[in-house]
Scaffold this active site. Structure first.
Site, PDB file in Angstrom:
ATOM      1  N   GLU A   1       0.814  -1.215   0.000  1.00 45.84           N
ATOM      2  CA  GLU A   1       0.000   0.000   0.000  1.00 45.84           C
ATOM      3  C   GLU A   1       0.848   1.265   0.000  1.00 45.84           C
ATOM      4  OE1 GLU A   1      -3.922  -0.136   2.062  1.00 45.84           O
ATOM      5  OE2 GLU A   1      -2.952  -1.728   3.196  1.00 45.84           O
TER       6      GLU A   1
ATOM      7  N   HIS B   1      -6.655   1.192  11.076  1.00 42.35           N
ATOM      8  CA  HIS B   1      -8.051   0.756  11.063  1.00 42.35           C
ATOM      9  C   HIS B   1      -8.696   1.019  12.417  1.00 42.35           C
ATOM     10  CE1 HIS B   1      -6.456  -2.449   8.001  1.00 42.35           C
ATOM     11  NE2 HIS B   1      -6.581  -1.248   7.444  1.00 42.35           N
TER      12      HIS B   1
ATOM     13  N   HIS C   1     -12.363  -0.007   4.107  1.00 42.51           N
ATOM     14  CA  HIS C   1     -10.932  -0.247   4.313  1.00 42.51           C
ATOM     15  C   HIS C   1     -10.434   0.255   5.668  1.00 42.51           C
ATOM     16  CE1 HIS C   1      -6.672  -0.102   2.287  1.00 42.51           C
ATOM     17  NE2 HIS C   1      -6.666  -0.701   3.463  1.00 42.51           N
TER      18      HIS C   1
END
Length: 230
Positions: free
Chosen positions: A77, A98, A159
């Protein structure tokens, strides 16, 4: 800040992210821009609770590893991080995590693009929900690009969350503020719904935000009002 101190600071941030429950297993990634234009990055496949200074890698603007222990490389990423630096010269650090409540909004397809809490307006402005993108592909960088010019905090659909800052602590604090605001917004929803601040008061708060970042030399990211702006 000295080079080793920066490495230690990045590890401290990773440990705090894990302790706060923002990441599990090898979730999340953090990068910092170095004076020479390269980047210090967390390696993939390692829990943020286990990050140590020597495990960090240095990459160039294309994501190529320049320095690091054998076998260590940045997350796939990293493209998302590099797009932030490419689009915003003022960005000195990027944090992806997250945090559960904020990510709950992202998974539910709900933005936090409203001005209902004074501190959040001043600290991070509005928070858009960016379109879905498949991790590790160019879809995520492309999805966030239209929002980068005017925002410092983003919800990534299905996400997680992304924050940017002129330095690592600023980016980290923005993630803290995002998660707290998400918790408060959820509580307000259970109590009948948040009440947005009236526009004249929002304008005053945005002025304070603009003035604060003018003084500190950091990006305002305050221009966007909300979905009802004309």
């Amino acid at each position: 800040m000295r080079y080793m101190e920066l490495r230690e600071q990045l590890c401290d941030v990773c440990h705090k992210m894990w302790q706060l429950g923002w990441v599990a297993a090898n979730d999340g990634n953090v990068t910092v821009k170095l004076p020479d234009g390269n980047f210090l990055a967390t390696p993939t496949g390692i829990s943020k609770s286990m990050i140590t200074p020597e495990k960090l890698v240095i990459i160039d603007a294309e994501g190529r590893v320049l320095e690091g222990e054998p076998g260590y490389k940045p997350s796939s990423e990293i493209k998302m991080h590099l797009r932030c630096y490419r689009e915003r010269e003022d960005v000195g650090a990027v944090v992806h995590a997250h945090p559960p409540t904020a990510t709950g909004y992202a998974v539910a397809g709900k933005s936090l693009d409203q001005y209902s809490m004074i501190e959040t307006v001043i600290a991070i402005g509005s928070i858009p929900l960016t379109p879905y993108g498949t991790p590790s592909t160019d879809e995520v960088p492309e999805a966030i690009t239209p929002y980068l010019a005017e925002h410092d905090v983003f919800l990534l659909q299905n996400h997680g969350a992304l924050t940017v800052g002129a330095d690592l602590i600023t980016a980290y604090y923005r993630m803290e503020t995002l998660e707290l605001f998400a918790k408060i917004s959820l509580a307000a929803h259970l109590l009948g719904g948040a009440k947005e601040i009236e526009r004249p008061q929002i304008d005053k708060l945005l002025y304070l935000r603009e003035h604060y970042y003018h003084v500190t030399g950091k990006h305002p990211g305050y221009k966007h009002y909300n979905k009802d702006e004309q």
